[in-house]
Design a protein around this motif. Sequence first.
Motif, PDB file in Angstrom:
ATOM      1  N   GLU A 169       0.794  -1.220   0.000  1.00  0.00           N
ATOM      2  CA  GLU A 169       0.000   0.000   0.000  1.00  0.00           C
ATOM      3  C   GLU A 169       0.832   1.279   0.000  1.00  0.00           C
ATOM      4  OE1 GLU A 169      -2.816  -0.108   3.154  1.00  0.00           O
ATOM      5  OE2 GLU A 169      -3.951  -1.803   2.311  1.00  0.00           O
ATOM      6  N   ASP A 170       1.976   1.283   0.704  1.00  0.00           N
ATOM      7  CA  ASP A 170       2.758   2.515   0.756  1.00  0.00           C
ATOM      8  C   ASP A 170       3.728   2.663  -0.422  1.00  0.00           C
ATOM      9  OD1 ASP A 170       4.662   0.656   1.363  1.00  0.00           O
ATOM     10  OD2 ASP A 170       5.221   1.499   3.306  1.00  0.00           O
ATOM     11  N   HIS A 171       3.704   1.701  -1.326  1.00  0.00           N
ATOM     12  CA  HIS A 171       4.523   1.759  -2.546  1.00  0.00           C
ATOM     13  C   HIS A 171       5.999   1.997  -2.226  1.00  0.00           C
ATOM     14  CE1 HIS A 171       0.865   1.847  -4.971  1.00  0.00           C
ATOM     15  NE2 HIS A 171       0.402   2.751  -4.135  1.00  0.00           N
ATOM     16  N   ALA A 172       6.495   1.353  -1.190  1.00  0.00           N
ATOM     17  CA  ALA A 172       7.890   1.525  -0.787  1.00  0.00           C
ATOM     18  C   ALA A 172       8.547   0.167  -0.594  1.00  0.00           C
ATOM     19  CB  ALA A 172       7.981   2.346   0.495  1.00  0.00           C
ATOM     20  N   PHE A 173       9.839   0.106  -0.827  1.00  0.00           N
ATOM     21  CA  PHE A 173      10.614  -1.097  -0.568  1.00  0.00           C
ATOM     22  C   PHE A 173      11.883  -0.712   0.171  1.00  0.00           C
ATOM     23  CE2 PHE A 173      12.294   0.340  -4.661  1.00  0.00           C
ATOM     24  CZ  PHE A 173      13.664   0.222  -4.477  1.00  0.00           C
ATOM     25  N   GLN A 174      12.487  -1.705   0.834  1.00  0.00           N
ATOM     26  CA  GLN A 174      13.693  -1.451   1.618  1.00  0.00           C
ATOM     27  C   GLN A 174      14.742  -2.519   1.328  1.00  0.00           C
ATOM     28  OE1 GLN A 174      14.478  -1.931   6.261  1.00  0.00           O
ATOM     29  NE2 GLN A 174      13.336  -0.058   5.840  1.00  0.00           N
ATOM     30  N   ILE A 175      15.979  -2.063   1.214  1.00  0.00           N
ATOM     31  CA  ILE A 175      17.136  -2.949   1.059  1.00  0.00           C
ATOM     32  C   ILE A 175      18.116  -2.619   2.174  1.00  0.00           C
ATOM     33  CG2 ILE A 175      19.050  -3.635  -0.424  1.00  0.00           C
ATOM     34  CD1 ILE A 175      17.363  -2.708  -2.820  1.00  0.00           C
ATOM     35  N   GLU A 176      18.519  -3.643   2.913  1.00  0.00           N
ATOM     36  CA  GLU A 176      19.480  -3.454   3.995  1.00  0.00           C
ATOM     37  C   GLU A 176      20.639  -4.428   3.780  1.00  0.00           C
ATOM     38  OE1 GLU A 176      18.393  -2.713   8.332  1.00  0.00           O
ATOM     39  OE2 GLU A 176      19.071  -4.798   8.391  1.00  0.00           O
ATOM     40  N   ALA A 177      21.860  -3.913   3.884  1.00  0.00           N
ATOM     41  CA  ALA A 177      23.027  -4.747   3.629  1.00  0.00           C
ATOM     42  C   ALA A 177      24.074  -4.552   4.707  1.00  0.00           C
ATOM     43  CB  ALA A 177      23.628  -4.420   2.264  1.00  0.00           C
ATOM     44  N   ASP A 178      24.629  -5.669   5.183  1.00  0.00           N
ATOM     45  CA  ASP A 178      25.808  -5.646   6.050  1.00  0.00           C
ATOM     46  C   ASP A 178      27.015  -5.981   5.192  1.00  0.00           C
ATOM     47  OD1 ASP A 178      23.966  -5.287   8.029  1.00  0.00           O
ATOM     48  OD2 ASP A 178      24.420  -7.121   9.125  1.00  0.00           O
ATOM     49  N   PHE A 179      28.105  -5.263   5.382  1.00  0.00           N
ATOM     50  CA  PHE A 179      29.313  -5.541   4.620  1.00  0.00           C
ATOM     51  C   PHE A 179      30.528  -5.062   5.390  1.00  0.00           C
ATOM     52  CE2 PHE A 179      27.276  -1.641   3.130  1.00  0.00           C
ATOM     53  CZ  PHE A 179      28.277  -0.689   3.259  1.00  0.00           C
ATOM     54  N   THR A 180      31.687  -5.550   4.989  1.00  0.00           N
ATOM     55  CA  THR A 180      32.938  -5.115   5.599  1.00  0.00           C
ATOM     56  C   THR A 180      33.771  -4.410   4.541  1.00  0.00           C
ATOM     57  OG1 THR A 180      33.982  -7.252   5.115  1.00  0.00           O
ATOM     58  CG2 THR A 180      32.966  -6.975   7.289  1.00  0.00           C
ATOM     59  N   VAL A 181      34.437  -3.344   4.949  1.00  0.00           N
ATOM     60  CA  VAL A 181      35.340  -2.616   4.057  1.00  0.00           C
ATOM     61  C   VAL A 181      36.743  -2.698   4.639  1.00  0.00           C
ATOM     62  CG1 VAL A 181      33.513  -1.062   3.290  1.00  0.00           C
ATOM     63  CG2 VAL A 181      34.922  -0.422   5.246  1.00  0.00           C
ATOM     64  N   PRO A 182      37.776  -2.619   3.799  1.00  0.00           N
ATOM     65  CA  PRO A 182      39.151  -2.719   4.297  1.00  0.00           C
ATOM     66  C   PRO A 182      39.458  -1.645   5.329  1.00  0.00           C
ATOM     67  CG  PRO A 182      39.088  -2.887   1.910  1.00  0.00           C
ATOM     68  CD  PRO A 182      37.718  -2.477   2.343  1.00  0.00           C
ATOM     69  N   GLY A 183      40.374  -1.965   6.243  1.00  0.00           N
ATOM     70  CA  GLY A 183      40.789  -0.995   7.240  1.00  0.00           C
ATOM     71  C   GLY A 183      41.477   0.199   6.604  1.00  0.00           C
ATOM     72  N   THR A 184      41.620   1.267   7.359  1.00  0.00           N
ATOM     73  CA  THR A 184      42.208   2.493   6.834  1.00  0.00           C
ATOM     74  C   THR A 184      43.719   2.369   6.640  1.00  0.00           C
ATOM     75  OG1 THR A 184      42.333   3.325   9.108  1.00  0.00           O
ATOM     76  CG2 THR A 184      40.408   3.958   7.789  1.00  0.00           C
ATOM     77  N   GLU A 188      47.151  -0.715   6.257  1.00  0.00           N
ATOM     78  CA  GLU A 188      47.410  -2.097   5.854  1.00  0.00           C
ATOM     79  C   GLU A 188      47.295  -3.077   7.016  1.00  0.00           C
ATOM     80  OE1 GLU A 188      51.096  -2.438   3.865  1.00  0.00           O
ATOM     81  OE2 GLU A 188      50.523  -1.176   2.162  1.00  0.00           O
ATOM     82  N   THR A 189      47.527  -2.602   8.231  1.00  0.00           N
ATOM     83  CA  THR A 189      47.505  -3.491   9.393  1.00  0.00           C
ATOM     84  C   THR A 189      46.192  -3.454  10.164  1.00  0.00           C
ATOM     85  OG1 THR A 189      48.526  -1.755  10.744  1.00  0.00           O
ATOM     86  CG2 THR A 189      50.004  -3.333   9.660  1.00  0.00           C
ATOM     87  N   SER A 190      45.333  -2.488   9.880  1.00  0.00           N
ATOM     88  CA  SER A 190      44.081  -2.376  10.630  1.00  0.00           C
ATOM     89  C   SER A 190      43.054  -3.394  10.143  1.00  0.00           C
ATOM     90  CB  SER A 190      43.506  -0.966  10.517  1.00  0.00           C
ATOM     91  OG  SER A 190      43.263  -0.631   9.166  1.00  0.00           O
ATOM     92  N   LYS A 191      42.143  -3.770  11.030  1.00  0.00           N
ATOM     93  CA  LYS A 191      41.136  -4.772  10.724  1.00  0.00           C
ATOM     94  C   LYS A 191      40.045  -4.175   9.836  1.00  0.00           C
ATOM     95  CE  LYS A 191      41.751  -7.370  15.027  1.00  0.00           C
ATOM     96  NZ  LYS A 191      41.088  -7.875  16.253  1.00  0.00           N
ATOM     97  N   PRO A 192      39.337  -5.025   9.078  1.00  0.00           N
ATOM     98  CA  PRO A 192      38.208  -4.536   8.280  1.00  0.00           C
ATOM     99  C   PRO A 192      37.141  -3.911   9.164  1.00  0.00           C
ATOM    100  CG  PRO A 192      38.849  -6.740   7.588  1.00  0.00           C
ATOM    101  CD  PRO A 192      39.597  -6.453   8.856  1.00  0.00           C
ATOM    102  N   THR A 193      36.410  -2.973   8.601  1.00  0.00           N
ATOM    103  CA  THR A 193      35.364  -2.268   9.329  1.00  0.00           C
ATOM    104  C   THR A 193      34.000  -2.801   8.920  1.00  0.00           C
ATOM    105  OG1 THR A 193      36.699  -0.253   9.443  1.00  0.00           O
ATOM    106  CG2 THR A 193      34.329  -0.009   9.787  1.00  0.00           C
ATOM    107  N   ALA A 194      33.181  -3.172   9.906  1.00  0.00           N
ATOM    108  CA  ALA A 194      31.833  -3.654   9.629  1.00  0.00           C
ATOM    109  C   ALA A 194      30.885  -2.468   9.485  1.00  0.00           C
ATOM    110  CB  ALA A 194      31.356  -4.559  10.766  1.00  0.00           C
TER     111      ALA A 194
END
Length: 425
Positions: free
Chosen positions: A85-100, A102-108
């Motif tokens: 009825e509200d003509h809307a949809f939602q997409i939600e995604a979890d992902f990891t990106v590389p750390g800032t 070379e030694t830092s852990k990926p960021t969720a």
Amino acid sequence: MFTRLRLMDFKSFKDTTFSLDAFTLLIGSNASGKSNVRDALRILHGVGRGYSVAEILGEKWAEGGVRVWTGVRGGARQAVRYGVEDHAFQIEADFTVPGTTETSKPTAMRYRLTLAVAGNTPEVVGEALEERGKYVFDTHPDGDGLGPGSAHRTIKVRMRSPSGRPPEQTFLTDRPLLTQMLEPGATSEQNREAARRAQQFLGAMRFLDLDPDAARRSSQRGITTLGDRGDNLSSVLAALSETVSAREVLTSWIRALTPMDAVDLRFEDDLNGNTLAVLIEGNGHETPLTSASDGTVRFLAMVAAMLHEATPRVLFFEELENGIHPHRVDLLLDLIETSVRASAAQVIATSHSPQLLEHGYHADDARPILIARTESGISTAWDVKQERSMTEVIDQDDLSDLMSDGWFEDIAALSGTTSAGEEDE
């Protein structure tokens, strides 16, 4: 790398959540909804490329009448599940990106986008970004946003702040807020950096539906990006061949994967700066790419996509095994595993191959997801490894037989209309 995806009222999906791995295989019968998952990821890709909402769902044209983007199948009106009825949809995604560093852990990160298409122009009615479990921005958390049809087509946003009450700002609804966050003065440098990293990840996805005819054509020297259909294959292979180590890796895969006795490559350049790859067989016979078989060309395109140093972190393949002889599927899997390890790439693919399913079921870093449709037309996602009703049978039977007999779709139907991760109305 994507780790989770939730689709709400998007196309044939009502509310389904499923996890993803380094190699995620989408299986299911035709018209089950596998391509709808691809469309959802393409919407996120359009956000990453900085397009407006109308462009993401529709098309984008550059100067000179060149189309640079094709939106989701069916456009904006077909993006929302029928009857919502509200003509809307939602997409939600979890992902990891590389750390800032070379030694830092990926960021969720977690990104959520809600679009409404009730009027003539689609618009943002909800959007949020989280970093390490804490929000960066969130639209009208108390329900005080200006929805579709408002006079100024704006929306209120709560921004992350190091101290004090979170500030609220107003943004336009015609573009994703993630894009607007990158504009000078839109938010703090910390928030802008988080938005930039999320957008870079989403914008780096590639969707490959390889067409041998497109891949066979000569291409301009210096182009190092493989087109979605395999365009520019020769120039990408030429770029891969420029260093000795990369050339050795490339030729080793050519020797293993091509159905002919190819042992090396050379490149023919014309006066216009275009180059064409030529396969050299062990007996000295040469075959230009324009004369190579469909299977050979598709293999070369996959090698180019997965082994290039600039490989995006997410590669989506339609019908991964298409044109590949069953005896060479194992080599294709070796190529995928090499790419995942060497460049931290994530491969997501649709498939009808029992061999790929067998690998996805038993490998530690792979995950087969069954997309099935209920009698009411709702698509659901089933994590094959996590569904006990499936694993008990799979562990005692032959996966190839189960797949060819349509057992997966039958067990999904018998298990009820609600899959793991889908909520009842």
